[in-house]
Scaffold this motif. Structure first.
Motif, PDB file in Angstrom:
ATOM      1  N   THR A  62      44.488  21.246  33.107  1.00 34.30           N
ATOM      2  CA  THR A  62      44.666  19.811  33.313  1.00 34.30           C
ATOM      3  C   THR A  62      45.215  19.228  32.016  1.00 34.30           C
ATOM      4  O   THR A  62      44.590  19.367  30.962  1.00 34.30           O
ATOM      5  CB  THR A  62      43.343  19.120  33.699  1.00 34.30           C
ATOM      6  N   ARG A  64      47.510  15.911  30.017  1.00 35.33           N
ATOM      7  CA  ARG A  64      48.061  14.558  30.002  1.00 35.33           C
ATOM      8  C   ARG A  64      49.478  14.677  29.451  1.00 35.33           C
ATOM      9  O   ARG A  64      49.711  15.329  28.438  1.00 35.33           O
ATOM     10  CB  ARG A  64      47.227  13.626  29.121  1.00 35.33           C
ATOM     11  N   ALA A  68      52.039   9.132  28.420  1.00 34.29           N
ATOM     12  CA  ALA A  68      50.784   8.399  28.537  1.00 34.29           C
ATOM     13  C   ALA A  68      50.565   7.548  27.293  1.00 34.29           C
ATOM     14  O   ALA A  68      50.974   7.909  26.196  1.00 34.29           O
ATOM     15  CB  ALA A  68      49.619   9.366  28.714  1.00 34.29           C
ATOM     16  N   THR A  73      46.848   5.878  31.034  1.00 36.20           N
ATOM     17  CA  THR A  73      46.397   7.254  30.811  1.00 36.20           C
ATOM     18  C   THR A  73      46.450   8.110  32.065  1.00 36.20           C
ATOM     19  O   THR A  73      45.966   9.232  32.070  1.00 36.20           O
ATOM     20  CB  THR A  73      44.945   7.265  30.274  1.00 36.20           C
ATOM     21  N   ASN A  74      47.047   7.590  33.138  1.00 39.74           N
ATOM     22  CA  ASN A  74      47.017   8.314  34.407  1.00 39.74           C
ATOM     23  C   ASN A  74      48.164   9.312  34.564  1.00 39.74           C
ATOM     24  O   ASN A  74      48.361   9.842  35.641  1.00 39.74           O
ATOM     25  CB  ASN A  74      47.012   7.330  35.584  1.00 39.74           C
ATOM     26  N   GLU A  75      48.913   9.566  33.515  1.00 42.47           N
ATOM     27  CA  GLU A  75      49.987  10.556  33.573  1.00 42.47           C
ATOM     28  C   GLU A  75      49.378  11.940  33.372  1.00 42.47           C
ATOM     29  O   GLU A  75      49.551  12.571  32.340  1.00 42.47           O
ATOM     30  CB  GLU A  75      51.051  10.250  32.517  1.00 42.47           C
ATOM     31  N   VAL A  76      48.629  12.398  34.379  1.00 41.95           N
ATOM     32  CA  VAL A  76      47.864  13.637  34.296  1.00 41.95           C
ATOM     33  C   VAL A  76      48.369  14.607  35.356  1.00 41.95           C
ATOM     34  O   VAL A  76      48.659  14.197  36.485  1.00 41.95           O
ATOM     35  CB  VAL A  76      46.355  13.350  34.494  1.00 41.95           C
ATOM     36  N   HIS A 113      49.068  17.382  26.422  1.00 43.20           N
ATOM     37  CA  HIS A 113      47.776  17.206  25.765  1.00 43.20           C
ATOM     38  C   HIS A 113      46.689  17.779  26.679  1.00 43.20           C
ATOM     39  O   HIS A 113      46.601  17.402  27.853  1.00 43.20           O
ATOM     40  CB  HIS A 113      47.545  15.707  25.512  1.00 43.20           C
ATOM     41  N   LEU A 115      43.416  18.180  28.542  1.00 38.50           N
ATOM     42  CA  LEU A 115      42.251  17.411  28.967  1.00 38.50           C
ATOM     43  C   LEU A 115      41.096  18.329  29.344  1.00 38.50           C
ATOM     44  O   LEU A 115      39.950  17.905  29.382  1.00 38.50           O
ATOM     45  CB  LEU A 115      42.609  16.511  30.149  1.00 38.50           C
TER      46      LEU A 115
END
Length: 161
Positions: A62, A64, A68, A73-76, A113, A115
């Motif tokens: 998972t 990011r 983002a 921050t929802n660019e996951v 990044h 998560l």
């Protein structure tokens, strides 16, 4: 850079040298890589740890993505593999800041990044360095909206105790 521009920067010993201690760990199939590394850092009481290198593979991750921000921050992405780890870099203090690059069965890469949810497929061989004369912490940076790295000299302790 003028000295006036330094007034808003957090305290840092950027550029300060340090002795290096090296650790190595193998993470086994099915284990979660980030959590295992954080547990290792805590167990060894490392205060300025960072990833030197890593090779291995994952079944999922998972991440990011780069676009983002602190308010968006929802660019996951939740990835399902298998993937080869082609790069793993970052600092491993309690609020770890890790980036990863993965390649799929066609050699296409994706990165971002970390998560969490880094499930090891066959192995992850990780070399961890520690700057033994430094201490890594994080402080909220008003400019970025994220907790950013602060590098400080490690407080001296009584070695004879």
């Amino acid at each position: 850079m003028s000295s006036a521009s330094h007034s808003h920067r957090p305290k840092s010993s950027a550029g300060a040298g340090s002795a290096l201690q090296v650790h190595a760990i193998r993470v086994r199939p099915g284990q979660e890589l980030l959590g295992t590394l954080q547990a290792f850092v805590e167990e060894k009481r490392l205060r300025a740890p960072f990833i030197v290198t890593c090779v291995g593979s994952l079944t999922k991750a998972t991440l990011r993505l780069a676009n983002a921000t602190a308010t968006k921050t929802n660019e996951v992405v939740h990835l399902s593999g298998p993937f080869e780890i082609v790069s793993l870099v970052g600092t491993l203090n309690p609020d770890a800041h890790i980036h990863i690059s993965l390649s799929d069965f066609e050699g296409k890469t994706v990165g971002g990044h970390v998560l969490g949810d880094l499930e090891v497929f066959t192995t992850a061989e990780v070399v961890i360095g520690e700057a033994v004369d430094l201490e890594f912490t994080r402080e909220m940076d008003e400019q970025t909206g994220f907790p950013e790295l602060v590098v400080q000299p490690r407080p001296q302790t009584n070695q004879s105790a």
